[in-house]
Design a protein around this motif. Structure first.
Motif, PDB file in Angstrom:
ATOM      1  N   VAL A 110     -21.882 -29.413  25.177  1.00  0.00           N
ATOM      2  CA  VAL A 110     -22.307 -30.648  24.228  1.00  0.00           C
ATOM      3  C   VAL A 110     -20.885 -30.960  23.704  1.00  0.00           C
ATOM      4  O   VAL A 110     -20.095 -29.993  23.065  1.00  0.00           O
ATOM      5  N   THR A 111     -20.610 -32.327  23.532  1.00  0.00           N
ATOM      6  CA  THR A 111     -19.285 -32.619  22.779  1.00  0.00           C
ATOM      7  C   THR A 111     -19.767 -33.732  21.616  1.00  0.00           C
ATOM      8  O   THR A 111     -20.448 -34.666  22.015  1.00  0.00           O
ATOM      9  N   ARG A 116     -27.266 -40.574  15.077  1.00  0.00           N
ATOM     10  CA  ARG A 116     -28.444 -40.774  14.505  1.00  0.00           C
ATOM     11  C   ARG A 116     -29.279 -39.747  14.817  1.00  0.00           C
ATOM     12  O   ARG A 116     -29.153 -38.805  15.803  1.00  0.00           O
ATOM     13  N   ALA A 117     -30.517 -39.604  14.170  1.00  0.00           N
ATOM     14  CA  ALA A 117     -31.413 -38.551  14.501  1.00  0.00           C
ATOM     15  C   ALA A 117     -32.400 -39.320  15.924  1.00  0.00           C
ATOM     16  O   ALA A 117     -32.409 -40.288  16.058  1.00  0.00           O
ATOM     17  N   GLY A 118     -32.747 -37.981  16.667  1.00  0.00           N
ATOM     18  CA  GLY A 118     -33.388 -38.609  17.934  1.00  0.00           C
ATOM     19  C   GLY A 118     -33.944 -37.379  18.838  1.00  0.00           C
ATOM     20  O   GLY A 118     -33.733 -36.233  18.166  1.00  0.00           O
ATOM     21  N   THR A 119     -34.317 -37.709  19.769  1.00  0.00           N
ATOM     22  CA  THR A 119     -34.943 -36.682  20.640  1.00  0.00           C
ATOM     23  C   THR A 119     -34.179 -36.635  22.027  1.00  0.00           C
ATOM     24  O   THR A 119     -33.999 -37.563  22.854  1.00  0.00           O
ATOM     25  N   ASP A 134     -31.001 -33.962  14.722  1.00  0.00           N
ATOM     26  CA  ASP A 134     -30.805 -34.542  13.284  1.00  0.00           C
ATOM     27  C   ASP A 134     -29.515 -35.485  13.349  1.00  0.00           C
ATOM     28  O   ASP A 134     -28.544 -34.949  13.758  1.00  0.00           O
ATOM     29  N   ALA A 135     -29.524 -36.304  12.463  1.00  0.00           N
ATOM     30  CA  ALA A 135     -28.288 -37.055  12.111  1.00  0.00           C
ATOM     31  C   ALA A 135     -27.168 -36.180  11.475  1.00  0.00           C
ATOM     32  O   ALA A 135     -27.674 -35.389  10.874  1.00  0.00           O
ATOM     33  N   ILE A 196     -28.637 -39.771  22.822  1.00  0.00           N
ATOM     34  CA  ILE A 196     -28.292 -39.425  21.593  1.00  0.00           C
ATOM     35  C   ILE A 196     -26.862 -39.939  21.135  1.00  0.00           C
ATOM     36  O   ILE A 196     -25.890 -39.601  21.609  1.00  0.00           O
ATOM     37  N   ASP A 197     -26.898 -41.064  20.335  1.00  0.00           N
ATOM     38  CA  ASP A 197     -25.566 -41.553  20.066  1.00  0.00           C
ATOM     39  C   ASP A 197     -24.413 -40.656  19.440  1.00  0.00           C
ATOM     40  O   ASP A 197     -24.930 -39.954  18.598  1.00  0.00           O
TER      41      ASP A 197
END
Length: 493
Positions: A110-111, A116-119, A134-135, A196-197
């Motif tokens: 992961v980098t 934003r929050a998301g799944t 979570d954001a 995920i942005d």
């Protein structure tokens, strides 16, 4: 013609006690339904109740979990198969992992940080793992969340842990040893889910799995029990070299309990073609999965159950366009073209398509048979319907003869008019008449055609060196399958 006491099975000829004696003969009442059995072979986990090399009937996914360990290869194969057809008799044969083998490993790195929050939707061997983000979560927090989400799903074929040197990296390990672990995919957003942005995920494919169990052990346990269909998760050369001779033996005239085995192979188009070209069995069909999201063992189990259900109902009917429920195929950009699929069909590889809604469908279900005993290219057993239909024809012929003539005498046709009425005597012409009558049934069922040609081909005579042996030769003409419609439209103006 006179009925003599010799026609009775249970009423003795030396009988002087008065009475009415009526015996029952069930030879003409045999209308048994053709029932088939699917055998699913796979690896168990140590937490299951059943020992390795046990053979057990399984009727539900929950029972499979209990027997072979929840999340084991075998339990998931059974769950997938029974979801397709819970009415098919399904047996399972458990194998332990090879102690000297190694487990496949992969990773997700992961980098970045979440804007934003998301799944996150991470698909592992086709199972969706949903990770809440979570954001503001950084890479370490997301990596930790991925490990926790994987640990919460006990049906996954992997375990996960944060790397000891890189807290942004999740190491993924197959729960069992063997080559099949290399077929586990780690795929993000396989069904078009939003990412995920601000975060980038780098996937290292599963690899390093080595050392499959020995199918020879399973074959020894199978004995001569009739398993009409077999789901096989292993496609390594050593195991297939043990399986295919066993399939030939079972199909042969001294056993007459043929089996069709279903397997799947994952690889590039070139790798798949090369693999298929090295096979040559009329009783083995291998689906080339390409870079499908679902793993090969689930393809094998699902393909086997779909094939078992359809072929049991009608051995001559093609399987094309039948859905393979639950499977996730390759991404659209990774699907093989028509031209590529056509090439694989000349390499002994069965093919599939993916509908617009993502449903995986059988395209053509060929066997791996490609050359005859002389090494000459042959399509005699190209389609699985050929051995399946011949198997059914043979079964019905055996059933008819053993049901109606179990303890008959054998004599020539020359004195047929002189034999007493009801005498248990079979002659060449009597048996030919039975076979001709059966052939009409086969035609009515849509398995064969050309009654006149069959009648002309049918020969029967008592062996000149053995008066107890009847030699018969017939030549049934099987129906084909409507697969290709070629048409030229010569339009006019």
């Amino acid at each position: 013609m006179t009925i003599t006491a010799g026609v009775y099975n249970d009423i003795p000829s030396a009988l002087r006690i008065p009475g009415v004696y009526i015996e029952f003969d069930d030879r003409l009442a045999n209308s048994g339904v053709w029932q088939t059995r699917l055998l699913v072979i796979g690896q168990r986990l140590s937490g299951g109740e059943k020992d390795a090399l046990s053979v057990d009937r399984v009727t539900s996914g929950e029972q499979a979990d209990q027997y072979y360990g929840r999340g084991s290869m075998l339990a998931e194969m059974l769950r997938a198969a029974l979801a397709v057809n819970p009415y098919q008799e399904t047996m399972a044969l458990a194998l332990d992992e090879l102690e000297a083998g190694t487990a496949a490993t992969g990773s997700v790195t992961v980098t970045g940080s979440a804007l934003r929050a998301g799944t996150l939707s991470l698909y592992i061997a086709g199972y969706r793992v949903r990770v809440g983000v979570d954001a503001g979560d950084n890479a370490e927090a997301i990596a930790t969340a991925i490990v926790a989400a994987i640990g919460d799903n006990d049906r996954l074929p992997v375990t996960a842990a944060v790397d000891g040197q890189d807290a942004n990296k999740v190491n993924v390990t197959c729960r069992w040893k063997g080559e099949t672990g290399n077929d586990i995919t780690l795929t993000l957003n396989a069904k078009g889910e939003r990412s995920i942005d601000g975060v980038t995920f780098t996937v290292t494919d599963m690899s390093g799995g080595d050392g499959n169990p020995d199918l020879g052990d399973a074959i020894a346990v199978m004995g001569d029990t009739w398993y009409h269909y077999i789901a096989c998760p292993f496609t390594d050369t050593a195991n297939l070299d043990e399986l295919t001779p066993e399939l030939d033996r079972r199909y042969g005239p001294m056993v007459q309990m043929g089996s069709r085995a279903f397997a799947a192979f994952r690889g590039t188009h070139s790798e798949t073609g090369t693999f298929g070209s090295g096979l040559n069995s009329p009783h083995l069909t291998v689906m080339g999965t390409g870079h499908a999201v679902s793993p090969t063992w689930l393809w094998a189990a699902t393909y086997a159950m779909v094939g078992a259900g359809a072929l049991t109902n009608d051995p001559a009917r093609p399987l094309q366009y039948l859905a393979l429920p639950g499977l996730i195929g390759p991404r659209k950009e990774d699907l093989w073209t028509k031209a590529e699929r056509n090439l694989l069909l000349f390499d002994g590889i069965a093919t599939f398509t993916v509908a617009d809604d993502g449903t995986v469908q059988i395209n053509r279900e060929i066997t791996t048979f490609q050359t005859n005993m002389a090494g000459v290219a042959s399509d005699a057993y190209l389609d699985i319907q050929v051995p399946e239909t011949l198997e059914r024809i043979r079964y019905e012929q055996i059933s008819r003869i053993l049901s109606k003539y179990p303890r008959h005498k054998l004599a020539t046709d020359a004195d047929a008019s002189l034999y007493g009425a009801g005498q248990p005597i079979a002659t060449p012409n009597v048996i030919k008449a039975e076979l001709l009558d059966l052939y009409r049934d086969f035609i009515q069922s849509g398995w064969t055609q050309d009654y006149a040609g069959y009648a002309e081909s049918l020969q029967a005579n008592i062996d000149p060196d053995d008066p107890a042996r009847l030699n018969v030769i017939d030549s049934p003409k099987l129906v084909g399958q409507y697969r290709i419609h070629a048409m030229q439209t010569q339009f006019r103006r």
